[in-house]
Write an enzyme that holds these catalytic residues in place. Structure first.
Site, PDB file in Angstrom:
ATOM      1  N   GLY A  97       0.557  -0.875  -0.057  1.00  0.00           N
ATOM      2  CA  GLY A  97      -0.201   0.079  -0.108  1.00  0.00           C
ATOM      3  C   GLY A  97       0.957   1.194  -0.085  1.00  0.00           C
ATOM      4  O   GLY A  97       0.632   2.163  -0.622  1.00  0.00           O
ATOM      5  N   GLU A  98       1.922   0.639   1.056  1.00  0.00           N
ATOM      6  CA  GLU A  98       2.650   2.057   0.843  1.00  0.00           C
ATOM      7  C   GLU A  98       3.671   2.695  -0.036  1.00  0.00           C
ATOM      8  O   GLU A  98       3.600   3.603  -0.770  1.00  0.00           O
ATOM      9  CB  GLU A  98       3.619   2.051   2.201  1.00  0.00           C
ATOM     10  CG  GLU A  98       2.636   2.579   3.674  1.00  0.00           C
ATOM     11  CD  GLU A  98       2.086   1.448   3.569  1.00  0.00           C
ATOM     12  OE1 GLU A  98       2.690   0.469   3.371  1.00  0.00           O
ATOM     13  OE2 GLU A  98       0.790   1.933   4.270  1.00  0.00           O
TER      14      GLU A  98
END
Length: 442
Positions: A63-64
């Site tokens: 996600g990051e």
């Protein structure tokens, strides 16, 4: 304080190592780049960074990583003489970095937070700036970077209701760490206030919004033809598709039971299950088998695979980095880790695609995002499995309602975009002192 931290860290590292080695072995491909976790880099990487200005971005997981990709795309045109290096923690995220980032972007593993390893890593890469995505705080890394005079940025920063009290409790330690940041991009005013309370300098904090609203609409080379895949599986082109994304232990069984109940009303319904961790696919498959659901593993799909129409009920996705492509072809989306687990997963990505999105009551990691969607009536939150079944059934039987919910979701995402540009401006101002970029005079 530093000596105490290092003593405690060493004890924790030794005790927890067997668990993490087991996790890495289950995910596979852990040997490649393993030495990087101790600050050892190969000749090829060293040559690529020699005599170069470096910006180091760190993304804990997938996600990051999408946020990092968005930032690099925005920063590269403005910093043409800079080389970007992206680090991550998990083998899954590293696999995605290798697939999605171009060759000229460096990809490394983040060093284990022991002084020796951190000093070796920073001494080799010698970045002109470091960008950490969300609250990934490792003391030795920050202490060393600060002693080297390297500007540190914390972007898409948030402190959840659960983590904030912990940071406050140990404020004596975290104050000097948070105070080291040149710039802090907070998601909202609440997070900005909390970050100030735990030690971030008020003048360093900028409320920029949530970068994941921008990252959700990343464009790039399409690597998966989902319609062709569904054709191989015998799924009609007009079939209803229920996609359950980033599911955790227990949720696959719940979704399977819901699927069986709804299939009596919707015979063309097809289920796509995408566990958050692909190594859990076998366990999820066992749950499906108990219910006599005919499923097929995504990894076993070959060019010559072909099923008859109606032969399969479910595709169990045991690969990584493909969830977005399945979301694109969903009739209804359920976002996991929200029903049988706590924390939740990112609902922004399917919303950005204009899909009707549902999630359970446990969305603690996305509290503010959920508030936005619910206030706009652009997503549905359910309290339990029974309500989830009811709501999915309502959406499957009501195309206008699906279209309205999907349209609202897409509009909500559009309204909250722009955080990338605001974050980039903050970073560029902080980098100006390093002669990487000259801030235009106002």
């Amino acid at each position: 304080m530093r000596s105490l931290y290092n003593i405690l860290f060493l004890i924790f590292f030794v005790l927890s190592s067997p668990y993490y080695f087991l996790r890495m072995s289950r995910r596979g491909n852990w040997q490649k780049g393993f030495a990087q976790r101790f600050g050892n880099y190969d000749v090829k990487l060293k040559q690529s960074i020699t005599n170069r200005h470096i910006i180091w971005l760190h993304a804990v997981s997938v996600g990051e990583m999408n946020v990092c990709m968005q930032l690099i795309r925005a920063l590269e045109p403005r910093l043409p003489n800079v080389k970007f290096v992206v680090s991550t923690t998990t083998t899954t995220a590293m696999s995605e970095l290798q697939k999605k980032l171009p060759p000229h972007i460096g990809k490394i593993y983040y060093p284990v937070d022991r002084r020796k390893f951190v000093a070796r890593a920073l001494g080799t890469i010698r970045p002109d700036a470091i960008i950490l995505v969300e609250a990934e705080i490792w003391p030795n890394f920050i202490w060393r970077a600060r002693s080297m005079g390297i500007p540190l940025f914390l972007v898409n920063a948030r402190l959840s209701d659960r983590s904030f009290p912990r940071y406050k409790k140990f404020k004596i330690l975290f104050k000097q760490l948070f105070g080291a940041f040149t710039g802090v991009g907070a998601q909202n005013e609440t997070d900005a206030g909390r970050l100030g309370e735990v030690g971030c300098r008020r003048e360093a904090i900028h409320v920029v919004g949530n970068l994941k609203f921008d990252a959700a609409v990343l464009t790039g080379r399409r690597t998966l033809d989902v319609p062709a895949m569904l054709g191989q599986l015998g799924v009609p082109t007009d079939a209803r598709i229920l996609v359950a994304g980033s599911t955790h232990d227990g949720e696959e069984l719940i979704l399977a039971e819901i699927f069986l109940n709804l299939k009596k009303q919707f015979p063309d319904l097809f289920l796509i299950l995408v566990p958050r961790h692909f190594e859990r696919a076998k366990s999820a498959g066992n749950d499906l088998s108990k219910l006599a659901i005919n499923f097929f593993y995504r990894s076993e799909l070959a060019p010559d695979t072909q099923f008859e129409q109606g032969e399969l009920d479910c595709l169990l996705v045991n690969t990584t980095g493909e969830l977005r492509y399945f979301y694109e072809h969903a009739t209804v989306v359920f976002v996991g880790k929200s029903l049988a687990a706590r924390g939740g997963q990112n609902p922004i990505e399917p919303a950005a695609l204009g899909k009707p999105v549902l999630f359970g009551p446990n969305m603690q990691n996305f509290t503010d995002v959920v508030k936005i969607f619910l206030a706009d009536k652009s997503a549905i939150q359910v309290s339990d499995a029974a309500e989830l079944e009811t709501r999915i059934g309502e959406l499957l039987s009501n195309p206008p309602r699906r279209q309205e919910l999907g349209y609202r979701a897409q509009e909500t995402v559009k309204e909250h975009q722009g955080a990338t540009e605001r974050t980039v401006e903050m970073i560029l101002e902080g980098c100006a002192a390093r002669d990487l970029y000259t801030v235009p005079k106002k």
